[in-house]
Design a protein around this motif. Sequence first.
Motif, PDB file in Angstrom:
ATOM      1  N   LEU A  95      35.532   9.449 -16.824  1.00  0.00           N
ATOM      2  CA  LEU A  95      36.477   9.240 -15.723  1.00  0.00           C
ATOM      3  C   LEU A  95      36.762   7.760 -15.508  1.00  0.00           C
ATOM      4  N   GLN A  96      35.733   6.925 -15.600  1.00  0.00           N
ATOM      5  CA  GLN A  96      35.930   5.478 -15.456  1.00  0.00           C
ATOM      6  C   GLN A  96      36.862   4.948 -16.554  1.00  0.00           C
ATOM      7  N   ALA A  97      36.665   5.395 -17.788  1.00  0.00           N
ATOM      8  CA  ALA A  97      37.530   4.968 -18.899  1.00  0.00           C
ATOM      9  C   ALA A  97      38.960   5.447 -18.671  1.00  0.00           C
ATOM     10  N   ARG A  98      39.123   6.654 -18.171  1.00  0.00           N
ATOM     11  CA  ARG A  98      40.457   7.185 -17.905  1.00  0.00           C
ATOM     12  C   ARG A  98      41.151   6.394 -16.798  1.00  0.00           C
ATOM     13  N   ILE A  99      40.416   6.037 -15.756  1.00  0.00           N
ATOM     14  CA  ILE A  99      40.987   5.242 -14.667  1.00  0.00           C
ATOM     15  C   ILE A  99      41.441   3.886 -15.189  1.00  0.00           C
ATOM     16  N   GLU A 100      40.599   3.238 -15.997  1.00  0.00           N
ATOM     17  CA  GLU A 100      40.973   1.937 -16.562  1.00  0.00           C
ATOM     18  C   GLU A 100      42.225   2.059 -17.420  1.00  0.00           C
ATOM     19  N   SER A 101      42.330   3.128 -18.204  1.00  0.00           N
ATOM     20  CA  SER A 101      43.511   3.350 -19.043  1.00  0.00           C
ATOM     21  C   SER A 101      44.760   3.553 -18.192  1.00  0.00           C
ATOM     22  N   LEU A 102      44.637   4.355 -17.153  1.00  0.00           N
ATOM     23  CA  LEU A 102      45.783   4.591 -16.270  1.00  0.00           C
ATOM     24  C   LEU A 102      46.204   3.318 -15.535  1.00  0.00           C
ATOM     25  N   GLU A 103      45.235   2.505 -15.112  1.00  0.00           N
ATOM     26  CA  GLU A 103      45.568   1.254 -14.434  1.00  0.00           C
ATOM     27  C   GLU A 103      46.268   0.288 -15.378  1.00  0.00           C
ATOM     28  N   SER A 104      45.826   0.219 -16.628  1.00  0.00           N
ATOM     29  CA  SER A 104      46.495  -0.685 -17.574  1.00  0.00           C
ATOM     30  C   SER A 104      47.904  -0.194 -17.886  1.00  0.00           C
ATOM     31  N   GLU A 105      48.113   1.131 -17.983  1.00  0.00           N
ATOM     32  CA  GLU A 105      49.458   1.679 -18.193  1.00  0.00           C
ATOM     33  C   GLU A 105      50.354   1.380 -16.997  1.00  0.00           C
ATOM     34  N   LEU A 106      49.803   1.483 -15.799  1.00  0.00           N
ATOM     35  CA  LEU A 106      50.574   1.193 -14.593  1.00  0.00           C
ATOM     36  C   LEU A 106      50.978  -0.279 -14.552  1.00  0.00           C
ATOM     37  N   LYS A 107      50.067  -1.166 -14.933  1.00  0.00           N
ATOM     38  CA  LYS A 107      50.396  -2.592 -14.990  1.00  0.00           C
ATOM     39  C   LYS A 107      51.503  -2.856 -16.007  1.00  0.00           C
ATOM     40  N   ALA A 108      51.426  -2.178 -17.154  1.00  0.00           N
ATOM     41  CA  ALA A 108      52.452  -2.349 -18.199  1.00  0.00           C
ATOM     42  C   ALA A 108      53.816  -1.857 -17.724  1.00  0.00           C
ATOM     43  N   ILE A 109      53.842  -0.753 -16.996  1.00  0.00           N
ATOM     44  CA  ILE A 109      55.101  -0.211 -16.473  1.00  0.00           C
ATOM     45  C   ILE A 109      55.687  -1.168 -15.433  1.00  0.00           C
ATOM     46  N   ARG A 110      54.831  -1.699 -14.557  1.00  0.00           N
ATOM     47  CA  ARG A 110      55.295  -2.660 -13.528  1.00  0.00           C
ATOM     48  C   ARG A 110      55.819  -3.932 -14.174  1.00  0.00           C
TER      49      ARG A 110
END
Length: 114
Positions: A95-110
């Motif tokens: 779950l921690q790895a998934r959260i980090e992945s989602l946060e990095s994708e969100l930063k890339a989209i922003r």
Amino acid sequence: MTATVSGRNPAQSRPMITSTQASSLADVLERVLDKGIVIAGDITVSVGSTELLSIRIRLLISSVDKAKEIGINWWEGDPYLSGQSQKLLQANQQLQARIESLESELKAIRAAQD
């Protein structure tokens, strides 16, 4: 009409058990676990009128059956007591790895939107 033994009632011929009679440790332990015992207390350490430390102690001693009867069964869901701790640790890491992945994708989209 009741039968008597040596001129006594049969119920009276049995020795009466009193609290002053010696009990074995097993008997005492069986009684405590059957009924349960609660010990509660507060400890306060003060110097003058300044309280330095306060400890509240609540202790319940009972059998597992008695504890379940009164609604206490925390050990059934405790992963460290049930052997599920390794599974939960792995799930937590995933779950921690998934959260980090989602946060990095969100930063890339922003960043792409700016």
